[in-house]
Enzyme design. Structure first.
Site, PDB file in Angstrom:
ATOM      1  N   THR A 130       0.819  -1.208   0.000  1.00  0.00           N
ATOM      2  CA  THR A 130       0.000   0.000   0.000  1.00  0.00           C
ATOM      3  C   THR A 130       0.859   1.267   0.000  1.00  0.00           C
ATOM      4  O   THR A 130       1.988   1.257   0.490  1.00  0.00           O
ATOM      5  CB  THR A 130      -0.904  -0.007   1.262  1.00  0.00           C
ATOM      6  OG1 THR A 130      -1.474   1.278   1.440  1.00  0.00           O
ATOM      7  CG2 THR A 130      -0.112  -0.323   2.527  1.00  0.00           C
ATOM      8  N   ASP A 131       0.280   2.352  -0.499  1.00  0.00           N
ATOM      9  CA  ASP A 131       0.973   3.648  -0.448  1.00  0.00           C
ATOM     10  C   ASP A 131       1.060   4.183   0.988  1.00  0.00           C
ATOM     11  O   ASP A 131       1.828   5.102   1.270  1.00  0.00           O
ATOM     12  CB  ASP A 131       0.273   4.683  -1.346  1.00  0.00           C
ATOM     13  CG  ASP A 131      -1.181   4.959  -0.978  1.00  0.00           C
ATOM     14  OD1 ASP A 131      -1.732   4.283  -0.084  1.00  0.00           O
ATOM     15  OD2 ASP A 131      -1.783   5.871  -1.593  1.00  0.00           O
ATOM     16  N   GLU A 132       0.278   3.566   1.913  1.00  0.00           N
ATOM     17  CA  GLU A 132       0.239   4.100   3.281  1.00  0.00           C
ATOM     18  C   GLU A 132       1.569   3.917   4.018  1.00  0.00           C
ATOM     19  O   GLU A 132       1.805   4.564   5.033  1.00  0.00           O
ATOM     20  CB  GLU A 132      -0.925   3.470   4.058  1.00  0.00           C
ATOM     21  CG  GLU A 132      -2.241   3.705   3.333  1.00  0.00           C
ATOM     22  CD  GLU A 132      -3.491   3.336   4.117  1.00  0.00           C
ATOM     23  OE1 GLU A 132      -3.469   3.364   5.352  1.00  0.00           O
ATOM     24  OE2 GLU A 132      -4.508   3.037   3.460  1.00  0.00           O
ATOM     25  N   TYR A 155      -1.736  -0.550  10.934  1.00  0.00           N
ATOM     26  CA  TYR A 155      -1.869  -1.226   9.629  1.00  0.00           C
ATOM     27  C   TYR A 155      -0.671  -0.913   8.741  1.00  0.00           C
ATOM     28  O   TYR A 155       0.008  -1.819   8.234  1.00  0.00           O
ATOM     29  CB  TYR A 155      -3.177  -0.796   8.941  1.00  0.00           C
ATOM     30  CG  TYR A 155      -3.205  -1.115   7.454  1.00  0.00           C
ATOM     31  CD1 TYR A 155      -3.152  -2.435   7.003  1.00  0.00           C
ATOM     32  CD2 TYR A 155      -3.271  -0.097   6.495  1.00  0.00           C
ATOM     33  CE1 TYR A 155      -3.168  -2.736   5.636  1.00  0.00           C
ATOM     34  CE2 TYR A 155      -3.293  -0.386   5.137  1.00  0.00           C
ATOM     35  CZ  TYR A 155      -3.238  -1.706   4.711  1.00  0.00           C
ATOM     36  OH  TYR A 155      -3.248  -1.995   3.361  1.00  0.00           O
ATOM     37  N   SER A 158       2.575  -2.406   9.845  1.00  0.00           N
ATOM     38  CA  SER A 158       2.713  -3.848   9.587  1.00  0.00           C
ATOM     39  C   SER A 158       2.975  -4.111   8.098  1.00  0.00           C
ATOM     40  O   SER A 158       3.731  -5.019   7.748  1.00  0.00           O
ATOM     41  CB  SER A 158       1.472  -4.611  10.075  1.00  0.00           C
ATOM     42  OG  SER A 158       0.346  -4.287   9.281  1.00  0.00           O
ATOM     43  N   LYS A 159       2.380  -3.313   7.216  1.00  0.00           N
ATOM     44  CA  LYS A 159       2.644  -3.480   5.778  1.00  0.00           C
ATOM     45  C   LYS A 159       4.081  -3.046   5.458  1.00  0.00           C
ATOM     46  O   LYS A 159       4.762  -3.671   4.637  1.00  0.00           O
ATOM     47  CB  LYS A 159       1.649  -2.675   4.941  1.00  0.00           C
ATOM     48  CG  LYS A 159       0.226  -3.177   4.965  1.00  0.00           C
ATOM     49  CD  LYS A 159       0.034  -4.581   4.398  1.00  0.00           C
ATOM     50  CE  LYS A 159       0.198  -4.664   2.897  1.00  0.00           C
ATOM     51  NZ  LYS A 159      -0.166  -6.016   2.386  1.00  0.00           N
TER      52      LYS A 159
HETATM   53  P1  NAD Z   1      -9.435  -7.529   2.270  1.00  0.00           P
HETATM   54  O1  NAD Z   1      -9.419  -7.252   3.738  1.00  0.00           O
HETATM   55  O2  NAD Z   1     -10.688  -7.291   1.489  1.00  0.00           O
HETATM   56  O3  NAD Z   1      -9.033  -9.053   2.010  1.00  0.00           O
HETATM   57  C1  NAD Z   1      -8.011  -9.700   2.715  1.00  0.00           C
HETATM   58  C2  NAD Z   1      -8.165 -11.197   2.498  1.00  0.00           C
HETATM   59  O4  NAD Z   1      -7.105 -11.863   3.210  1.00  0.00           O
HETATM   60  C3  NAD Z   1      -9.486 -11.770   3.041  1.00  0.00           C
HETATM   61  O5  NAD Z   1     -10.051 -12.644   2.096  1.00  0.00           O
HETATM   62  C4  NAD Z   1      -9.056 -12.526   4.286  1.00  0.00           C
HETATM   63  O6  NAD Z   1      -9.895 -13.641   4.589  1.00  0.00           O
HETATM   64  C5  NAD Z   1      -7.644 -12.960   3.924  1.00  0.00           C
HETATM   65  N1  NAD Z   1      -6.812 -13.206   5.102  1.00  0.00           N
HETATM   66  C6  NAD Z   1      -6.662 -12.398   6.190  1.00  0.00           C
HETATM   67  N2  NAD Z   1      -5.832 -12.974   7.075  1.00  0.00           N
HETATM   68  C7  NAD Z   1      -5.435 -14.152   6.526  1.00  0.00           C
HETATM   69  C8  NAD Z   1      -4.563 -15.182   6.953  1.00  0.00           C
HETATM   70  N3  NAD Z   1      -3.934 -15.115   8.142  1.00  0.00           N
HETATM   71  N4  NAD Z   1      -4.375 -16.246   6.144  1.00  0.00           N
HETATM   72  C9  NAD Z   1      -5.010 -16.334   4.948  1.00  0.00           C
HETATM   73  N5  NAD Z   1      -5.854 -15.383   4.497  1.00  0.00           N
HETATM   74  C10 NAD Z   1      -6.068 -14.310   5.278  1.00  0.00           C
HETATM   75  O7  NAD Z   1      -8.222  -6.706   1.678  1.00  0.00           O
HETATM   76  P2  NAD Z   1      -8.057  -5.988   0.263  1.00  0.00           P
HETATM   77  O8  NAD Z   1      -8.602  -4.613   0.352  1.00  0.00           O
HETATM   78  O9  NAD Z   1      -8.522  -6.902  -0.799  1.00  0.00           O
HETATM   79  O10 NAD Z   1      -6.471  -5.857   0.202  1.00  0.00           O
HETATM   80  C11 NAD Z   1      -5.681  -6.923  -0.344  1.00  0.00           C
HETATM   81  C12 NAD Z   1      -4.211  -6.538  -0.247  1.00  0.00           C
HETATM   82  O11 NAD Z   1      -3.986  -5.331  -0.962  1.00  0.00           O
HETATM   83  C13 NAD Z   1      -3.744  -6.280   1.185  1.00  0.00           C
HETATM   84  O12 NAD Z   1      -2.452  -6.812   1.315  1.00  0.00           O
HETATM   85  C14 NAD Z   1      -3.732  -4.762   1.308  1.00  0.00           C
HETATM   86  O13 NAD Z   1      -2.761  -4.346   2.229  1.00  0.00           O
HETATM   87  C15 NAD Z   1      -3.371  -4.365  -0.107  1.00  0.00           C
HETATM   88  N6  NAD Z   1      -3.879  -3.048  -0.535  1.00  0.00           N
HETATM   89  C16 NAD Z   1      -5.201  -2.715  -0.389  1.00  0.00           C
HETATM   90  C17 NAD Z   1      -5.651  -1.484  -0.849  1.00  0.00           C
HETATM   91  C18 NAD Z   1      -7.109  -1.103  -0.758  1.00  0.00           C
HETATM   92  O14 NAD Z   1      -7.466   0.035  -1.101  1.00  0.00           O
HETATM   93  N7  NAD Z   1      -8.011  -1.981  -0.347  1.00  0.00           N
HETATM   94  C19 NAD Z   1      -4.761  -0.572  -1.440  1.00  0.00           C
HETATM   95  C20 NAD Z   1      -3.414  -0.948  -1.570  1.00  0.00           C
HETATM   96  C21 NAD Z   1      -2.991  -2.192  -1.125  1.00  0.00           C
HETATM   97  P1  TYD Z   2     -10.661   3.979   4.289  1.00  0.00           P
HETATM   98  O1  TYD Z   2     -11.617   3.556   3.224  1.00  0.00           O
HETATM   99  O2  TYD Z   2     -10.740   3.325   5.627  1.00  0.00           O
HETATM  100  O3  TYD Z   2      -9.200   3.830   3.665  1.00  0.00           O
HETATM  101  P2  TYD Z   2      -7.757   4.353   4.239  1.00  0.00           P
HETATM  102  O4  TYD Z   2      -7.902   4.776   5.634  1.00  0.00           O
HETATM  103  O5  TYD Z   2      -6.942   3.105   4.119  1.00  0.00           O
HETATM  104  O6  TYD Z   2      -7.346   5.438   3.307  1.00  0.00           O
HETATM  105  O7  TYD Z   2     -10.823   5.537   4.509  1.00  0.00           O
HETATM  106  C1  TYD Z   2     -10.658   6.447   3.432  1.00  0.00           C
HETATM  107  C2  TYD Z   2     -10.784   7.856   4.002  1.00  0.00           C
HETATM  108  O8  TYD Z   2     -12.138   8.051   4.475  1.00  0.00           O
HETATM  109  C3  TYD Z   2      -9.896   8.095   5.212  1.00  0.00           C
HETATM  110  O9  TYD Z   2      -9.430   9.440   5.150  1.00  0.00           O
HETATM  111  C4  TYD Z   2     -10.820   7.913   6.407  1.00  0.00           C
HETATM  112  C5  TYD Z   2     -12.158   8.380   5.865  1.00  0.00           C
HETATM  113  N1  TYD Z   2     -13.354   7.694   6.428  1.00  0.00           N
HETATM  114  C6  TYD Z   2     -14.431   8.461   6.908  1.00  0.00           C
HETATM  115  O10 TYD Z   2     -14.400   9.712   6.890  1.00  0.00           O
HETATM  116  N2  TYD Z   2     -15.523   7.808   7.371  1.00  0.00           N
HETATM  117  C7  TYD Z   2     -15.609   6.459   7.427  1.00  0.00           C
HETATM  118  O11 TYD Z   2     -16.632   5.904   7.906  1.00  0.00           O
HETATM  119  C8  TYD Z   2     -14.506   5.694   6.926  1.00  0.00           C
HETATM  120  C9  TYD Z   2     -14.538   4.186   6.954  1.00  0.00           C
HETATM  121  C10 TYD Z   2     -13.399   6.364   6.427  1.00  0.00           C
END
Ligand code: NAD
Ligand code: TYD
Length: 350
Positions: A130-132, A155, A158-159
């Protein structure tokens, strides 16, 4: 002989799009999806491909060394695309240790198995990050691949730790790795604890729309199918040891985005204008809330030729339509654990 490719976390939001993309596009791969099926994992996300001959699901925890060793010994994977993670910042504030377990220990468990069982010259270990990890930006600038890591939430810490382990295994043990750091994704199958699906779900249920702080924080949004294509590109064409930033070049202040979601959803439902905006409720700010994220994707665009294809207008419209057409999916994922999580969160923020 098919090539065996492991995708971790394939029942989650991004993982399910990546699994679908690979299973449909590459009939010469056997895609094995390992997922623990936590609250965020849902096999309904993969109903349409679950019976295809080049797909196999394994329910399991990436932290469980004996299971992971057995899986790698059996399949000798030629590629690992690692998405399994605890992924929600608010949950990481409530319970950081789960993030250390899955995101750090789980990643190292996979790296050890990869090192032991795979051909490290040919096989690729690709970590989706992630960019975070870069921390927060002020009003100006964008994250590049050389921006120093400065994570602010449990979060993102840990990433960042898992990124470091992947890079360290490349340097120390010569593993063939790639890392990509992506901005906020949105699209179908997004669990309604994250901003966009939470707002859509609450609009549909006439519930308050909780905006943290003043709603001035900025995120850079990318359609999830564009991310799946970027992952395909980096997996096949990325260079060993390299990091690629992936973003949508699409920055929005939260409050502006929430208003846009209200208007678009009202239009689709035939509601009078402003009928959902009255649900907007400013709540306490998130602890350690990063102000702004923005990604400079010029490296992946220049070196690998990827670029996002879906405009925000088109992607948001498709996303809202998907939630309107999949109310049963929403009902299923918002029953059970979601109810206690949501009331705990809302108590904390209001
Ligand atoms: P998500 O929470 O929707 O899905 C995570 C999946 O991992 C779930 O299916 C869960 O059951 C599985 N999981 C969790 N713990 C596990 C374990 N111990 N063993 C096996 N499976 C396990 O997450 P997402 O939004 O699809 O993100 C996927 C990846 O992309 C993550 O690594 C996240 O850090 C990264 N990412 C997400 C975003 C975003 O905007 N959602 C952006 C950049 C990077
Ligand atoms: P989120 O979707 O949790 O992604 P991230 O924190 O990983 O960027 O949140 C996106 C933005 O929206 C973040 O600035 C927090 C804000 N937010 C709210 O204002 N209300 C909400 O209920 C949630 C879940 C997020």
């Amino acid at each position: 002989m098919k090539k065996n490719i492991l995708i971790t976390g394939g029942a989650g939001f991004i993982g399910s799009h990546v699994v679908r993309h690979f299973v449909k596009k590459y009939s010469d791969y056997l895609i094995i999806n390992i997922d623990k099926l936590t609250y965020a994992g849902n096999l309904e996300n993969l109903n349409d491909i679950e019976n295809l001959p080049n797909y196999k699901f394994v329910k399991g925890d990436i932290c469980e060394n004996s299971l992971i060793q057995k899986l790698f010994s059996e399949y000798k994977f030629e590629g690992v695309i690692h998405l399994a993670a605890e992924s929600h910042v608010d949950r990481s504030i409530l319970n950081p240790m789960e993030f250390v377990e899955t995101n750090v220990k789980g990643t190292v468990t996979l790296l050890n198995a990869f090192k032991q069982h795979c051909d490290i010259d040919k096989s690729v270990f690709y970590h989706i990050s992630t960019d975070e990890v870069y921390g927060e930006l002020g009003n100006e600038g964008k994250f590049t691949e050389t921006t120093p890591y400065s994570p602010n939430s449990p979060y993102s810490a840990s990433k960042a730790a898992s990124d470091h382990f992947v890079r360290a295994y490349h340097t120390t043990y010569k593993l063939n790795i790639r890392i990509s750091n992506c901005s906020n994704n949105y699209g179908p199958y997004h669990f309604p604890e994250k901003l966009i699906p939470l707002m859509i779900n609450n609009i549909l249920n006439n519930k308050p729309l909780p905006v943290y702080g003043k709603g001035e924080n900025v995120r850079d949004w990318l359609y999830v199918k564009d991310h799946a294509e970027a992952i395909d590109t980096v997996f096949h064409n990325g260079k060993n040891g390299e990091t690629y930033n992936i973003g949508g070049n699409n920055e929005w202040k939260n409050i502006e985005l929430v208003k846009l979601l209200c208007n678009l959803t009202d239009q689709k439902l035939g509601n009078s204008s402003d009928s959902s905006q009255r649900l907007i409720t400013y709540v306490n700010d998130r602890a350690g809330h990063d102000f702004r994220y923005a990604i400079d994707s010029s490296k992946i665009m220049r070196e690998l030729g990827w670029k996002p294809k879906v405009t925000f207008e088109q992607g948001l419209s498709e996303t809202i339509d998907w939630y309107l057409q999949n109310k049963k999916w929403l009902e299923n994922v918002t029953s059970g654990e979601y109810i206690s999580y949501y009331s705990k969160m809302y108590e904390k923020y209001s």
